[in-house]
Design a protein around this motif. Structure first.
Motif, PDB file in Angstrom:
ATOM      1  N   THR A   1       0.809  -1.214   0.000  1.00 19.40           N
ATOM      2  CA  THR A   1       0.000   0.000   0.000  1.00 19.40           C
ATOM      3  C   THR A   1       0.845   1.267   0.000  1.00 19.40           C
ATOM      4  OG1 THR A   1      -0.120  -0.051   2.425  1.00 19.40           O
ATOM      5  CG2 THR A   1      -1.879  -1.159   1.203  1.00 19.40           C
ATOM      6  N   ALA A   2       2.125   1.191   0.358  1.00 16.54           N
ATOM      7  CA  ALA A   2       2.976   2.376   0.390  1.00 16.54           C
ATOM      8  C   ALA A   2       3.449   2.713  -1.023  1.00 16.54           C
ATOM      9  CB  ALA A   2       4.182   2.149   1.299  1.00 16.54           C
ATOM     10  N   PRO A   3       3.315   3.973  -1.460  1.00 16.14           N
ATOM     11  CA  PRO A   3       3.796   4.351  -2.794  1.00 16.14           C
ATOM     12  C   PRO A   3       5.315   4.412  -2.832  1.00 16.14           C
ATOM     13  CG  PRO A   3       3.021   6.286  -1.616  1.00 16.14           C
ATOM     14  CD  PRO A   3       2.700   5.097  -0.744  1.00 16.14           C
ATOM     15  N   LEU A   4       5.860   4.256  -4.020  1.00 14.92           N
ATOM     16  CA  LEU A   4       7.298   4.320  -4.215  1.00 14.92           C
ATOM     17  C   LEU A   4       7.639   5.607  -4.957  1.00 14.92           C
ATOM     18  CD1 LEU A   4       6.383   1.061  -4.717  1.00 14.92           C
ATOM     19  CD2 LEU A   4       8.856   0.871  -4.605  1.00 14.92           C
ATOM     20  N   HIS A   5       8.458   6.452  -4.335  1.00 15.74           N
ATOM     21  CA  HIS A   5       8.857   7.717  -4.940  1.00 15.74           C
ATOM     22  C   HIS A   5      10.160   7.487  -5.713  1.00 15.74           C
ATOM     23  CE1 HIS A   5       5.906  10.184  -2.667  1.00 15.74           C
ATOM     24  NE2 HIS A   5       6.017   9.187  -1.803  1.00 15.74           N
ATOM     25  N   LEU A   6      10.064   7.453  -7.033  1.00 15.19           N
ATOM     26  CA  LEU A   6      11.219   7.251  -7.904  1.00 15.19           C
ATOM     27  C   LEU A   6      11.268   8.386  -8.914  1.00 15.19           C
ATOM     28  CD1 LEU A   6      10.917   3.414  -8.692  1.00 15.19           C
ATOM     29  CD2 LEU A   6      12.122   4.525  -6.819  1.00 15.19           C
ATOM     30  N   PRO A   7      11.966   9.482  -8.612  1.00 14.44           N
ATOM     31  CA  PRO A   7      12.030  10.606  -9.546  1.00 14.44           C
ATOM     32  C   PRO A   7      12.531  10.217 -10.930  1.00 14.44           C
ATOM     33  CG  PRO A   7      12.876  11.241  -7.395  1.00 14.44           C
ATOM     34  CD  PRO A   7      12.658   9.762  -7.339  1.00 14.44           C
ATOM     35  N   SER A   8      13.398   9.209 -11.005  1.00 18.92           N
ATOM     36  CA  SER A   8      13.918   8.803 -12.308  1.00 18.92           C
ATOM     37  C   SER A   8      12.829   8.201 -13.189  1.00 18.92           C
ATOM     38  CB  SER A   8      15.052   7.789 -12.135  1.00 18.92           C
ATOM     39  OG  SER A   8      14.607   6.630 -11.440  1.00 18.92           O
ATOM     40  N   ALA A   9      11.784   7.655 -12.578  1.00 19.91           N
ATOM     41  CA  ALA A   9      10.695   7.037 -13.332  1.00 19.91           C
ATOM     42  C   ALA A   9       9.556   7.999 -13.618  1.00 19.91           C
ATOM     43  CB  ALA A   9      10.159   5.823 -12.581  1.00 19.91           C
TER      44      ALA A   9
ATOM     45  N   PRO B   1       7.471  12.054 -12.130  1.00 19.00           N
ATOM     46  CA  PRO B   1       7.213  12.929 -10.982  1.00 19.00           C
ATOM     47  C   PRO B   1       6.208  12.370  -9.981  1.00 19.00           C
ATOM     48  CG  PRO B   1       6.062  13.726 -12.926  1.00 19.00           C
ATOM     49  CD  PRO B   1       6.910  12.582 -13.383  1.00 19.00           C
ATOM     50  N   ALA B   2       5.327  11.498 -10.424  1.00 23.20           N
ATOM     51  CA  ALA B   2       4.284  10.974  -9.540  1.00 23.20           C
ATOM     52  C   ALA B   2       4.753   9.686  -8.872  1.00 23.20           C
ATOM     53  CB  ALA B   2       3.004  10.716 -10.323  1.00 23.20           C
ATOM     54  N   PRO B   3       4.427   9.504  -7.589  1.00 30.50           N
ATOM     55  CA  PRO B   3       4.766   8.244  -6.919  1.00 30.50           C
ATOM     56  C   PRO B   3       4.070   7.063  -7.593  1.00 30.50           C
ATOM     57  CG  PRO B   3       4.120   9.937  -5.336  1.00 30.50           C
ATOM     58  CD  PRO B   3       3.756  10.462  -6.684  1.00 30.50           C
ATOM     59  N   ILE B   4       4.696   5.910  -7.546  1.00 25.79           N
ATOM     60  CA  ILE B   4       4.109   4.695  -8.100  1.00 25.79           C
ATOM     61  C   ILE B   4       3.333   3.999  -6.988  1.00 25.79           C
ATOM     62  CG2 ILE B   4       4.565   2.467  -9.186  1.00 25.79           C
ATOM     63  CD1 ILE B   4       7.182   3.599 -10.221  1.00 25.79           C
ATOM     64  N   PRO B   5       2.021   3.836  -7.127  1.00 29.85           N
ATOM     65  CA  PRO B   5       1.259   3.137  -6.083  1.00 29.85           C
ATOM     66  C   PRO B   5       1.832   1.757  -5.833  1.00 29.85           C
ATOM     67  CG  PRO B   5      -0.206   4.177  -7.670  1.00 29.85           C
ATOM     68  CD  PRO B   5       1.166   4.268  -8.245  1.00 29.85           C
ATOM     69  N   GLY B   6       1.861   1.352  -4.572  1.00 30.31           N
ATOM     70  CA  GLY B   6       2.465   0.076  -4.222  1.00 30.31           C
ATOM     71  C   GLY B   6       1.790  -1.107  -4.865  1.00 30.31           C
ATOM     72  N   ASP B   7       0.454  -1.093  -4.922  1.00 33.69           N
ATOM     73  CA  ASP B   7      -0.240  -2.232  -5.517  1.00 33.69           C
ATOM     74  C   ASP B   7       0.011  -2.307  -7.015  1.00 33.69           C
ATOM     75  OD1 ASP B   7      -1.649   0.074  -5.973  1.00 33.69           O
ATOM     76  OD2 ASP B   7      -3.627  -0.810  -5.642  1.00 33.69           O
ATOM     77  N   ALA B   8       0.130  -1.140  -7.673  1.00 36.01           N
ATOM     78  CA  ALA B   8       0.439  -1.128  -9.105  1.00 36.01           C
ATOM     79  C   ALA B   8       1.855  -1.632  -9.354  1.00 36.01           C
ATOM     80  CB  ALA B   8       0.264   0.275  -9.670  1.00 36.01           C
TER      81      ALA B   8
ATOM     82  N   LEU C   1      17.248   4.360  -0.866  1.00 38.83           N
ATOM     83  CA  LEU C   1      17.243   4.793   0.528  1.00 38.83           C
ATOM     84  C   LEU C   1      15.993   5.599   0.851  1.00 38.83           C
ATOM     85  CD1 LEU C   1      20.952   5.851   1.254  1.00 38.83           C
ATOM     86  CD2 LEU C   1      19.793   3.708   1.801  1.00 38.83           C
ATOM     87  N   HIS C   2      15.616   6.503  -0.029  1.00 44.44           N
ATOM     88  CA  HIS C   2      14.465   7.375   0.238  1.00 44.44           C
ATOM     89  C   HIS C   2      13.151   6.584   0.258  1.00 44.44           C
ATOM     90  CE1 HIS C   2      16.852  11.144  -1.252  1.00 44.44           C
ATOM     91  NE2 HIS C   2      17.260  10.671  -0.090  1.00 44.44           N
ATOM     92  N   ALA C   3      13.102   5.475  -0.473  1.00 41.70           N
ATOM     93  CA  ALA C   3      11.890   4.648  -0.490  1.00 41.70           C
ATOM     94  C   ALA C   3      12.172   3.290   0.133  1.00 41.70           C
ATOM     95  CB  ALA C   3      11.384   4.489  -1.924  1.00 41.70           C
ATOM     96  N   ALA C   4      13.012   3.265   1.149  1.00 40.62           N
ATOM     97  CA  ALA C   4      13.481   2.007   1.727  1.00 40.62           C
ATOM     98  C   ALA C   4      12.335   1.143   2.251  1.00 40.62           C
ATOM     99  CB  ALA C   4      14.487   2.287   2.839  1.00 40.62           C
ATOM    100  N   ASP C   5      11.414   1.742   3.002  1.00 42.85           N
ATOM    101  CA  ASP C   5      10.319   0.963   3.583  1.00 42.85           C
ATOM    102  C   ASP C   5       9.424   0.368   2.499  1.00 42.85           C
ATOM    103  OD1 ASP C   5      11.290   1.563   6.049  1.00 42.85           O
ATOM    104  OD2 ASP C   5       9.779   3.084   6.533  1.00 42.85           O
TER     105      ASP C   5
END
Length: 256
Positions: free
Chosen positions: A11-19, A21-28, A203-207
Motif C-alpha cells: 500500500t505504500a507508494p514508491l517515490h522514484l524521480p527517475s521514473a 514525478p508521480a509516486p508509483i502506487p504500491g499495488d500497481a 534509501l528514500h523509499a526504503a520501507d
C-alpha cells in the motif's frame, strides 16, 4: 518498520524521480512486477517442415530467460554470457569473443566490489561509496572502472553488467541505455555515476521497497529491491508499465 500490506498488496507508494514525478502506487508496482515475471503473449509457431502451425503462449518478458536462470559456479565464463544474452539478445561472434576475453579482467574488478561491500547489499552501503570525494577504491569507482574496461575492450557494457548483476543481484545494479538516460538528469555534483541516483532512491523509499520485495517473494519470485528498482524504471520509461500491471493483475487472479 516495513510499509503496511493488505491482502498481499503493497500500500505504500514508491517515490522514484527517475521514473517520473508521480509516486508509483504500491499495488500497481507489485502487479507490474508480477506481470513481468508471469506475463505471457501469444506466438504463432510453424515448423519449416509443417504445412500448418499452432498458437503457443510464451513469456512476454525476460524473467525466465534471465532472472530465473541458475547462477553458475566458479569464475565468470561462457554460462554468464548466455545469461546476459537471455536479457539483451545474442551477441555477434566477434562481440562474443571479445566479451569472453575480457571476463578475467572483469572478474578482478567484480571481486574488488564484493570485497569492498564486505557482505553488505547495495542499499546498505554508505553514501560515500558513490561519491568522488571518497575515491579511489569505492564501490562507485570500481563500477565505473568496469564501464571503462568495456569501452577500452570494445565490449558490450550492458551484457557485462547483466552478467555481473546475475552473479550479484543485491550488489551490482543492472544498467543499460534505456535506464541510464532517465537517471542521468538526477546525477548531482560529486556523484561517482548514475549508481548514486539508484542508491538515493532506494534509501528514500526504503520501507516501500522492503515491503515490495517481501510481497514479490511471497508470490514465489526472489527479486532483490535493486532489481525491482530497475524493473520499475524500465517498465515506466519504455511505456510497458500499464501492460505489465494489467497482465500481473490478470495472472494473479487466475492463480487465485
Amino acid at each position: 518498520m516495513l510499509a503496511p500490506t493488505e491482502g498481499g498488496l503493497v500500500t505504500a507508494p514508491l517515490h522514484l524521480p527517475s521514473a517520473g514525478p508521480a509516486p508509483i502506487p504500491g499495488d500497481a508496482a507489485l502487479a507490474a512486477v508480477l506481470g513481468y515475471a508471469r506475463g505471457r503473449r501469444p506466438l504463432y509457431y510453424r515448423a519449416p517442415n509443417a504445412r500448418t502451425g499452432r498458437w503457443a503462449q510464451v513469456p512476454a518478458f525476460g524473467y525466465e530467460r534471465f532472472d530465473a536462470r541458475p547462477v553458475p559456479d566458479g569464475p565468470l565464463g561462457e554460462a554468464d554470457i548466455l545469461t546476459a544474452e537471455g536479457l539483451h539478445g545474442r551477441l555477434r561472434r566477434d562481440a562474443w569473443t571479445a566479451m569472453a576475453a575480457a571476463l578475467p579482467a572483469v572478474q578482478t574488478l567484480a571481486d574488488d566490489v564484493v570485497d569492498r561491500a564486505a557482505g553488505r547489499a547495495f542499499w546498505e552501503l554508505p553514501e560515500d561509496e558513490f561519491s568522488v570525494l571518497a575515491e579511489p577504491g569505492t564501490v562507485g569507482a570500481l563500477l565505473r572502472q568496469v564501464a571503462d574496461l568495456c569501452a577500452e575492450r570494445e565490449v558490450s557494457r550492458q551484457h557485462v553488467v547483466a552478467a555481473l548483476h546475475a552473479r550479484h543481484p543485491a550488489l551490482v545494479p543492472l544498467l543499460h541505455d534505456t535506464t541510464r538516460w532517465p537517471l542521468l538528469p538526477h546525477v548531482r555534483e560529486g556523484d561517482s555515476g548514475v549508481e548514486a541516483v539508484i542508491h538515493r532512491e532506494l534509501l528514500h523509499a526504503a520501507d516501500a521497497f522492503a515491503a515490495l520485495e517481501d510481497a514479490v517473494r511471497a508470490e514465489g519470485f526472489a527479486l532483490t529491491r535493486l532489481r525491482l528498482h530497475d524493473l520499475l524504471l524500465w517498465l515506466s520509461t519504455t511505456l510497458r508499465f500499464a501492460h505489465a500491471a494489467a497482465d500481473g493483475a490478470t495472472t494473479a487472479h487466475r492463480a487465485d
